[in-house]
Design a protein around this motif. Structure first.
Motif, short mmCIF file in Angstrom:
data_model
loop_
_atom_site.label_atom_id
_atom_site.label_comp_id
_atom_site.label_asym_id
_atom_site.label_seq_id
_atom_site.Cartn_x
_atom_site.Cartn_y
_atom_site.Cartn_z
N GLN A 1 0.97 -1.32 -0.09
CA GLN A 1 0.04 -0.02 0.01
C GLN A 1 0.90 1.25 0.04
O GLN A 1 0.27 2.24 -0.46
CB GLN A 1 -1.10 0.07 1.25
CG GLN A 1 -0.27 -0.06 2.60
CD GLN A 1 -1.31 -0.06 3.79
OE1 GLN A 1 -2.35 0.01 3.47
NE2 GLN A 1 -0.85 0.27 4.93
N ALA B 1 0.73 4.50 -2.56
CA ALA B 1 0.39 5.98 -2.44
C ALA B 1 1.26 6.54 -2.98
O ALA B 1 1.15 7.90 -3.30
CB ALA B 1 0.60 5.99 -0.72
N VAL C 1 -5.90 6.56 0.08
CA VAL C 1 -4.51 6.58 -0.03
C VAL C 1 -4.08 7.73 1.21
O VAL C 1 -3.28 7.64 1.71
CB VAL C 1 -4.32 7.30 -1.32
CG1 VAL C 1 -2.99 7.87 -1.46
CG2 VAL C 1 -4.67 6.20 -2.55
#
Lengths: 450, 450
Positions: B216, B220, B249
């Motif tokens: 993740q 981002a 995000v």
């Protein structure tokens, strides 16, 4: 950063032969960020030449992905008329940031060539101090009249769409530019089936706004809270001034996070990136805090001299000083950092001080017992007797408790006083624990060893 | 947090008298976040009752602004059928997060009542490990066929708009759900004037995507780099799986920033918020690192014992130990934190190691000279002779240089080894400087005092 060299020979070839068609194709085929990436290996002059093959709005977008230093160089050295044209296509907030780094004379030269409405926008944004909502807003928002129907609104929006940075909210303003309502494009699109309804019927009048002089950190918190894509900026009379978009908010979040981290390590926040900050500025922003911490450290020197007789009778006590003050400093720094981060994320506030302190004393007790148990064997090895040896684990237990206690109470106190709790830096906690640790150590040693 | 009590009596009155019309009005009049705020003072049962007066999509939206703990309580204790209906209106990624905190039995009960397509979405998202793109994506994206015209696409989108979390990008997929292109709603709206053009003509085929198993943090970074509102998540065959939206995000950015801060203070990152983490978990996540640092501290105890004779001959040297090791630790922690933050922000990478080290040695030299000059007077006061006193400032100069040097080289080394540079915590630097400081101090004292 890796320089992407895949396209370089082809690009240079195209420039040399003036292959217009192909250069246009190159500018439009990819996402502007990738186009900029593929141009990384070119000289500034070559990049500028390639850029001229893109339509002005796209040109500004590709330009926005160049490294900051390169952007400044271009604004400084490239053809004035071309630069001015570029500036009119850069969102006004970004233009202000860039212009603020150019010499005054160049700014005046360039702005003289920018059309009056854009120049006015830039001049107005320049008046807002750095760090305020006004300084990061863009003046280009989709604004419509509430008397329009869905059909008319869509048509009007379709003409504005290409020019605007974002069209995902439509702001409804009256004839004197007062903000009356907001409508999401989603809502407008889902009303296509009822083309004769008016904007006034669809719009939401409960609007979340920020004031132009609000702190940018507050803006970021509001945007995050309401999950907004953009937030309107208004003045005291609710005149619509501009909007702040989600990508600018993301930059604020990153910037504030970096500043907090720097404060926690006792560095006065840098205005620029680390690598672009001069060594003198770095030394100043660090030296300031190191100097303050140094005077805290001096107190330990005088305290230790005051305890001269104790350390002369029991010389072995000296050996454990760094271990003891280190344990206190580390556990205290853990606590204060956890609390500062939790306050920054909005998870706790200073009204929960009682709960926080109780938690930290409990945690400190557990950690203190753990470290004390680790300290027992080495103390038995180095101390002259088993009885004397117990001074060390006992001190560690108390010092860790003091560390978690002061690590929790000080950021809370700072917040209450209206200061930034991140000023309660790790080195500051460590400094406090240096002194506390020595006093606790000698007090326990005196009580047990006489 | 302040509980908003403005509307409480009215709300309770409305509930008591069953004032349907007014309760509906209350649910729709404000931004859902504010509606949730005004309900803060109600009991869980009252809140649930009020919620039932909102249409299911709005109900889910208001629910999303309740505190996390209250959400879990509702899913646990309220009527199964109503809860299941709510779940079908929560974005699947958020539903998965909430369900992961309920007991297995309750999850099965609830999912049995959720319509099959929504249940399938939830089941599929549950398979992606935490921290991956798949675990934060939503499966509800606007997907259209490339053969549609602008007019048809707008109509189709208008029917989907209310149900979807975001419609600001339209994803173009073929019959087997392969991602073929992307089109912004802005582009679609600005093409209203040419209603017969097809999606295939307008769409962009150079699409930035992420893989469902990507980290993740990587997601981002990509979203920030390309300034996207949402990014599509695909599998290895480029099947469209879902999208990750800008608000998710933003959460990732905040989460990763908090984790870095915690690591810098030698706390193993908490999975939950500080205040919700149990004291035992806190003690474990902190004790681990404190234990490691403790053993580093032990080395100083043995080193000091090794230097027993030196400190016996010159007892006053002991007084400056905390000051000296503190100065080294503080300047080292400043350096490592600055470099870790700059690497996290993507401003520097480990290929620039040479430039970073040179900068830090120069800064360290300036800071060392500054602190040494501060140390001169107290050293003259406490040391037996002027010659002996110069040992202290000289040591401080060298120790600060060592601090900035090791503070810069270690995060770079960690990055090179593929570790997280934030593991190079402030306490770790301080520990290294404790040992280094003592060795440097004694070496200089020996050389100067014999």
């Amino acid at each position: 950063m890796m320089v992407n060299t895949l396209f370089l020979p082809e690009l240079r070839e195209m420039l040399a032969t003036g292959a217009e068609e192909e250069l246009r194709e190159f500018c439009t085929a990819l996402h502007p960020a990738r186009t900029a990436e593929f141009m990384e290996g070119l000289t500034r002059e070559e990049q500028w030449k390639v850029l001229q093959y893109a339509e002005p709005p796209l040109r500004a977008e590709i330009f926005s992905y160049f490294p900051h230093d390169r952007q400044i160089e271009m604004l400084l050295h490239e053809n004035e008329k071309q630069v001015a044209e570029l500036i009119t296509h850069i969102p006004a907030d970004d233009a202000v940031d860039l212009l603020s780094e150019l010499p005054e004379r160049r700014v005046e030269q360039l702005l003289a060539l920018v059309p009056a409405p854009d120049r006015r926008d830039i001049r107005r944004l320049q008046t807002f101090p750095e760090g305020t909502a006004g300084s990061i807003m863009t003046t280009e928002a989709a604004c419509l009249d509430e008397r329009l129907t869905v059909r008319q609104a869509l048509e009007k929006l379709s003409r504005q769409a290409e020019r605007l940075e974002t069209i995902y909210y439509i702001y409804v303003v009256d004839d004197t530019n007062h903000l009356r309502g907001v409508l999401s494009t989603r809502m407008l699109v889902s009303s296509i089936g009822k083309p004769e309804r008016t904007i006034a019927e669809l719009m939401d009048t409960d609007i979340v706004t920020v004031d132009a002089y609000d702190d940018q950190e507050k803006v970021a918190q509001i945007v995050a809270k309401y999950d907004l894509l953009a937030i309107p900026v208004v003045d005291e009379q609710r005149h619509m001034l501009g909007i702040i978009t989600h990508d600018d908010v993301m930059d604020v979040v990153r910037e504030e996070a970096t500043e907090d981290v720097q404060r926690i390590a006792a560095v006065d926040p840098l205005e620029d990136s680390y690598i672009r900050t001069s060594i003198l500025t770095l030394a100043r922003k660090r030296g300031m805090w190191l100097g303050i911490l140094f005077f805290a450290g001096l107190i330990t020197a005088f305290a230790l001299r005051g305890y001269e007789s104790e350390f002369e009778s029991y010389a072995w006590l000296v050996w454990f000083i760094p271990l003891i003050i280190g344990s206190g400093g580390n556990s205290g720094a853990q606590t204060s950092t956890l609390i500062i981060a939790a306050m920054a994320a909005g998870e706790v506030d200073s009204k929960q001080w009682w709960r926080i302190i109780v938690r930290e004393i409990a945690t400190g007790g557990l950690l203190g017992l753990f470290l004390a148990s680790l300290a027992l064997t080495p103390a038995l090895l180095l101390a002259p007797s088993a009885w004397a040896a117990t001074v060390v684990p006992l001190t560690i237990l108390f010092v860790v408790l003091c560390g978690t206690f002061s690590g929790s109470i000080l950021p809370l106190l700072f917040r209450r006083l209206g200061w930034d709790p991140a000023l309660m830096s790790n080195p500051f906690v460590a400094g406090i624990m240096d002194i506390t640790g020595i006093v606790v150590y000698v007090t326990i040693a005196r009580a047990m060893l006489g």
